[in-house]
Design a protein around this motif. Sequence first.
Motif, PDB file in Angstrom:
ATOM      1  N   UNK A 203     -41.218  21.834   7.855  1.00  0.00           N
ATOM      2  CA  UNK A 203     -41.484  23.247   8.124  1.00  0.00           C
ATOM      3  C   UNK A 203     -41.132  23.598   9.564  1.00  0.00           C
ATOM      4  N   UNK A 204     -41.477  22.704  10.496  1.00  0.00           N
ATOM      5  CA  UNK A 204     -41.194  22.975  11.912  1.00  0.00           C
ATOM      6  C   UNK A 204     -39.702  22.922  12.197  1.00  0.00           C
ATOM      7  N   UNK A 205     -39.006  21.949  11.638  1.00  0.00           N
ATOM      8  CA  UNK A 205     -37.566  21.832  11.901  1.00  0.00           C
ATOM      9  C   UNK A 205     -36.799  22.986  11.245  1.00  0.00           C
ATOM     10  N   UNK A 206     -37.287  23.454  10.096  1.00  0.00           N
ATOM     11  CA  UNK A 206     -36.671  24.622   9.459  1.00  0.00           C
ATOM     12  C   UNK A 206     -36.828  25.855  10.346  1.00  0.00           C
ATOM     13  N   UNK A 207     -38.022  26.033  10.894  1.00  0.00           N
ATOM     14  CA  UNK A 207     -38.263  27.164  11.796  1.00  0.00           C
ATOM     15  C   UNK A 207     -37.375  27.072  13.033  1.00  0.00           C
ATOM     16  N   UNK A 208     -37.176  25.862  13.540  1.00  0.00           N
ATOM     17  CA  UNK A 208     -36.308  25.700  14.717  1.00  0.00           C
ATOM     18  C   UNK A 208     -34.860  26.051  14.381  1.00  0.00           C
ATOM     19  N   UNK A 209     -34.415  25.646  13.197  1.00  0.00           N
ATOM     20  CA  UNK A 209     -33.036  25.941  12.799  1.00  0.00           C
ATOM     21  C   UNK A 209     -32.829  27.449  12.636  1.00  0.00           C
ATOM     22  N   UNK A 210     -33.799  28.110  12.020  1.00  0.00           N
ATOM     23  CA  UNK A 210     -33.675  29.548  11.784  1.00  0.00           C
ATOM     24  C   UNK A 210     -33.858  30.354  13.066  1.00  0.00           C
ATOM     25  N   UNK A 211     -34.646  29.805  13.994  1.00  0.00           N
ATOM     26  CA  UNK A 211     -34.891  30.521  15.243  1.00  0.00           C
ATOM     27  C   UNK A 211     -33.854  30.249  16.316  1.00  0.00           C
ATOM     28  N   UNK A 212     -33.214  29.073  16.233  1.00  0.00           N
ATOM     29  CA  UNK A 212     -32.226  28.691  17.227  1.00  0.00           C
ATOM     30  C   UNK A 212     -32.889  28.297  18.543  1.00  0.00           C
ATOM     31  N   UNK A 213     -32.101  27.943  19.550  1.00  0.00           N
ATOM     32  CA  UNK A 213     -30.636  27.846  19.513  1.00  0.00           C
ATOM     33  C   UNK A 213     -30.160  26.588  18.796  1.00  0.00           C
ATOM     34  N   UNK A 214     -28.907  26.589  18.369  1.00  0.00           N
ATOM     35  CA  UNK A 214     -28.295  25.435  17.726  1.00  0.00           C
ATOM     36  C   UNK A 214     -27.418  24.727  18.745  1.00  0.00           C
ATOM     37  N   UNK A 215     -27.793  23.518  19.158  1.00  0.00           N
ATOM     38  CA  UNK A 215     -27.006  22.828  20.198  1.00  0.00           C
ATOM     39  C   UNK A 215     -25.623  22.443  19.689  1.00  0.00           C
ATOM     40  N   UNK A 216     -24.712  22.272  20.612  1.00  0.00           N
ATOM     41  CA  UNK A 216     -23.340  21.826  20.303  1.00  0.00           C
ATOM     42  C   UNK A 216     -22.663  22.744  19.289  1.00  0.00           C
ATOM     43  N   UNK A 217     -22.853  24.053  19.418  1.00  0.00           N
ATOM     44  CA  UNK A 217     -22.290  24.955  18.408  1.00  0.00           C
ATOM     45  C   UNK A 217     -21.929  26.299  19.003  1.00  0.00           C
ATOM     46  N   UNK A 218     -21.185  27.066  18.190  1.00  0.00           N
ATOM     47  CA  UNK A 218     -20.826  28.422  18.598  1.00  0.00           C
ATOM     48  C   UNK A 218     -21.654  29.471  17.876  1.00  0.00           C
ATOM     49  N   UNK A 219     -22.776  29.049  17.248  1.00  0.00           N
ATOM     50  CA  UNK A 219     -23.657  29.995  16.557  1.00  0.00           C
ATOM     51  C   UNK A 219     -25.049  29.938  17.186  1.00  0.00           C
ATOM     52  N   UNK A 220     -25.769  31.073  17.209  1.00  0.00           N
ATOM     53  CA  UNK A 220     -27.090  31.080  17.839  1.00  0.00           C
ATOM     54  C   UNK A 220     -28.170  30.446  16.974  1.00  0.00           C
ATOM     55  N   UNK A 221     -28.032  30.552  15.652  1.00  0.00           N
ATOM     56  CA  UNK A 221     -29.063  30.039  14.753  1.00  0.00           C
ATOM     57  C   UNK A 221     -28.481  29.905  13.344  1.00  0.00           C
ATOM     58  N   UNK A 222     -29.226  29.204  12.506  1.00  0.00           N
ATOM     59  CA  UNK A 222     -28.828  29.051  11.106  1.00  0.00           C
ATOM     60  C   UNK A 222     -29.255  30.301  10.343  1.00  0.00           C
ATOM     61  N   UNK A 223     -28.324  30.916   9.634  1.00  0.00           N
ATOM     62  CA  UNK A 223     -28.627  32.127   8.876  1.00  0.00           C
ATOM     63  C   UNK A 223     -28.542  31.902   7.373  1.00  0.00           C
ATOM     64  N   UNK A 224     -28.105  30.743   6.953  1.00  0.00           N
ATOM     65  CA  UNK A 224     -28.027  30.419   5.531  1.00  0.00           C
ATOM     66  C   UNK A 224     -27.526  28.999   5.372  1.00  0.00           C
TER      67      UNK A 224
END
Length: 310
Positions: free
Chosen positions: A239-260
């Motif tokens: 649950x916590x890691x899912x919240x982190x992915x959806x909230x961002x930031x996403x390291x080593x990437x060009x996207x701010x957060x996971x949206x799907x």
Amino acid sequence: MSIGGSNQPRPTRNERRDAAREKARILREEQKKRDRRKKLLIQGGVVVAVIAVAALIVGIVIQNTQPAGPGPRNMASDGIVLSGVDGTITAAETKALQPDDDPIPTVQDDSGDVANIVMYVDYLCPFCGQFETTNGENIRTLVESGAATLEVHPIAILTNRSAGTQYSLRAANAAACVADNSPNSFFDFNQILFANQPEEGSTGLTDDELKSLAGQAGVSNLSEVERCIGSKQFKAWVQASTARALGGPIPNSDIPNVQGTPTVLVNGKSYGGSLEDPEEFQAFVTQAASESSLDTDAEATPTPTPTPTP
């Protein structure tokens, strides 16, 4: 001389009436006794039911108020990193995150010689299943050959899409259990989860079926993996890691957060192409690695300083 009949005189009307009253009184007393027994049984059943409900409530409260335990080992980045060694896929070993720890971003290979593939997946997501069916074996070949590393982040964004059984959450927990106890079996377990993916909206697989799939994936320490799946040991971490992915930031990437899901990154660049064309994804991997190589060369090669004209 009488033929048949009885020598006893027939009861009078009053006697018959008194006998009927006595019989009715006895029936009433017996009914009262039955009613009392029934009432006691009902009261006893209610007490038992109240105790059972109270025990259930206490159990839920205890479960929800217990402090979250550590996350799984080998997932310090919230994902497990897999690479090829002598044609065998092995996992990078890391310590478990404590509940208040921040994930540690993976240090990726920036030489341009290796494609860093990062995937955020939900095991109930049909598009994730599509992507896996199309590209799973190709990714295996890339990782086994050393041409790529693979970092898998199991998340649960479809927890409410399995008729109340929370399959998305339970499957991500099962993946974390394998990462914790048998990390080198993770690639096979991840693949077998998608090969047996239930339909969205169904009840999903049971915990016993998840345990069986772990056995089919050849995990070591199977009894501990089964215990972990049954107790949902890493539920809070999922649950916590899912919240982190959806909230961002996403390291080593060009996207701010996971949206799907699936969210697939190659050397930091998000893949938005076909989920059913393996050649398109392979081309994307090659291009992303090539661009990383060019970026690395540009950083490594200093710009010549113009020589002043005499």
